[in-house]
Design an enzyme around this catalytic site. Structure first.
Site: not given
Ligand code: ATP
Ligand code: MG
Length: 556
Positions: A530, A319, A480, A327-328, A321, A477
């Site tokens: 996570r 990602r 998803s 947590r990211h 981002e 979270e």
């Molecule tokens: P958040 O809202 O916390 O940024 P997200 O909704 O963008 O998460 P999803 O695309 O739904 O994340 O990704 C599915 C799962 O992968 C998340 O529920 C989380 O457990 C994990 N995840 C997502 N982004 C990250 C990240 N940047 N670092 C660590 N784990 C992540």
């Molecule tokens: Mg999500």
């Protein structure tokens, strides 16, 4: 000089070699200066050689009368066959028995000319070892042992004894090893960038580099630990956390395989950024550009279209981002699954809920010892609450929203379906649910369509909402998921509604998978890091990641 036993050494001027030294410059023979210089150099070299010979002779003389000369030093070849006992398997049953262990020197200290202590550490478990000068153990051996550099890997043979007073700094405080032999297997550098024992306590919040605690022990920040991750991994806590990570992956795979799911590996390099997000890393790919995948989503679905029915994957997810939060990460380990269903997506939702209950309850049983270790530094590690009846708590998104509203939280943006819950809202909802339902794991179902990706199936009864769900641990979270659109026409419409062009590069292979017919299916994506973090109540996801990657960190 004469009774030193050393041969008389002529003065440099007298040496024949110096006199015969070849000319260094000019055709007219060696200059006086050049000769002088050569002689000086020669003398210097001789002096050094003499000093080395002296030291060697001294050492040999010492070894000659060292009664312990075979009991310590570099490991002899003949020691290979000695049976080794694991430190964590030592117990009071072995009092007065001789054992051999292989461990790191956590600390070495000379108490007196006749006594030295070693703290030995094997995968975080510590035991004290003592070496005392008494035939055949010599003072030289005591001195050498106490001078071993920290982190050196040694093989120690000794008698297991009950210490006079319990050794509080050791894990095995009721045992002590009385050293008979100690050999070096692999030596560590004299200067370590960080002491493993200083990293045993949790990193301080908000402390700067180089600060000391009230007892004068250095406070090791998370940054220092991560910069020196190999040393940090050696702490008792890190050892236990890495076992939990291993356990989550193993339990996920176990559950999936048990249910007939196929383990897949999908590409992480793609020719287009096709999930529509802007958070993808662009990479050089020969003469063109490529992208690192932000999830295996499209490939999992293409496997379903390929009649694979039930698939899962454990793989890196990227990602791009610039999120600098607790947590990211920019790269994390994704646990992904996708599965067909017969009548209703809740068949898959229930499958996923049972998956989490299985992983979390089995962690508690299989990793009880590791959890107890982690709990010493992170007290929440042992109190993760699961529903008593073994069934996940499932609420609708709107029910969650109502709970927050009841608690006085301003959820107007969420009520207008403009935004998903903020992290703060999620955490507060987690708190409310813990108090009300006594669980740290729960599910929200039926999210508004506006906050979900294009491939999400809208709720046929009320298309404002969708057949999608998020899983939470301690109010944050971890997953998803959703029923996915499996009709190509509906999929193209949904893309357009989200501002994506179905003819855009990268979508043709995905869309043609649906054009060829694809059964109804649903799935989800979980973040392993996570799950570990929230299960153990760790403050930062980096502590649940071997070598974390975030916007600031690309090493080690
Ligand atoms: P958040 O809202 O916390 O940024 P997200 O909704 O963008 O998460 P999803 O695309 O739904 O994340 O990704 C599915 C799962 O992968 C998340 O529920 C989380 O457990 C994990 N995840 C997502 N982004 C990250 C990240 N940047 N670092 C660590 N784990 C992540
Ligand atoms: Mg999500």
């Amino acid at each position: 000089m004469a009774d030193s036993g050393l041969p008389h050494r002529p003065k440099p001027e007298e040496t024949p070699e110096a006199a015969a030294a070849p000319a260094a410059e000019g055709a007219g023979g060696p200059s006086k200066n050049a000769l002088k210089k050569a002689a000086k150099e020669k003398a210097k070299a001789e002096k050094a050689a003499q000093r080395a010979a002296q030291e060697k002779a001294q050492a040999a003389a010492q070894t000659a009368d060292d009664t312990a000369k075979d009991l310590y030093g570099k490991i002899p070849k003949t020691e290979d066959a000695v049976p080794v006992t694991r430190v964590k398997e030592l117990s009071e049953d072995l009092y007065e028995k001789e054992v051999t262990v292989v461990a790191r020197v956590d600390n070495a200290r000379v108490q007196s000319a006749k006594l030295a202590f070693l703290m030995l550490r094997e995968q975080g478990t510590k035991i004290q070892a003592v070496v005392a000068a008494a035939e055949p153990i010599s003072r030289q051996m005591v001195k050498w042992t106490g001078g071993l550099s920290v982190n050196t890997i040694v093989q120690v043979t000794g008698i297991v004894k009950k210490p006079g007073v319990p050794v509080s700094s050791a894990t095995l405080s009721n045992l002590e090893l009385h050293i008979r032999k100690v050999y070096v297997i692999a030596e560590a550098a004299q200067m370590l960038p960080m002491q493993v024992k200083d990293a045993e306590r949790p990193p301080p919040e908000g402390a700067d580099e180089g600060q000391l605690d009230s007892e004068g022990t250095p406070l090791v920040t998370l940054k220092t630990r991560l910069d020196n991750r190999v040393l940090d991994l050696q702490t008792e806590t890190s050892q236990a956390i890495t076992w939990i990570s291993s356990g989550v992956a193993q339990l996920f795979a176990e559950y999936m395989i048990k249910s007939g799911s196929r383990w897949i590996s999908t590409p992480k390099i793609a020719g287009a950024a096709s999930e529509g997000g802007s958070n993808v890393f662009e990479i050089k790919y020969f003469k063109r550009n490529a992208y690192l995948t932000q999830s295996p989503q499209l490939y999992k679905q293409m496997c379903i279209a390929g009649d694979m029915e039930n698939v899962f994957e454990i793989a890196p997810v990227f990602r791009a981002e610039d999120s600098n939060t607790h947590r990211h990460l920019t790269e994390f380990t994704g646990l992904d699954f996708e599965k067909t269903f017969r009548h209703h997506y809740h068949e898959v939702l229930e499958f996923a809920e049972d998956l989490l209950v299985f992983i979390l309850s089995e962690l508690k049983v299989r990793y009880k010892d590791q959890i107890a270790v982690i709990q010493k530094s992170y007290p929440k590690a042992g109190d993760f609450r699961l529903p008593k009846n073994g069934k996940a708590l499932r609420l609708k998104y709107m029910e969650g929203l109502a709970l927050l509203k009841e608690a006085g939280v301003d959820v107007s943006e969420q009520e207008r379906f403009e935004n998903d819950f903020t992290t703060a809202m999620e955490k507060q909802l987690g708190q409310i649910i813990r108090e009300k339902y006594d669980t740290d794991f729960y599910v929200l179902d039926k999210f508004p369509m506006s906050v979900r990706p294009f491939y999400t199936k809208a709720d046929p009864e009320d298309p404002t909402f969708s057949n999608s769900y998020d899983f939470f641990m301690r109010g944050e979270e971890i997953m998803s998921g959703a029923q996915r659109i499996n009709d190509v026409k509906e999929l193209e419409d949904s893309m357009r509604a989200k501002g994506l062009d179905p003819n855009q590069e990268g979508f043709e292979d995905y869309l043609s998978a649906f054009r060829q017919g694809c059964p109804p299916h649903a799935g989800g994506g979980l973040g392993l890091n996570r799950i570990v973090m929230f299960f153990l109540g760790l403050p930062n996801v980096r502590q649940a990641t071997l070598f974390p990657r975030d916007p600031q960190r690309l090493r080690p």
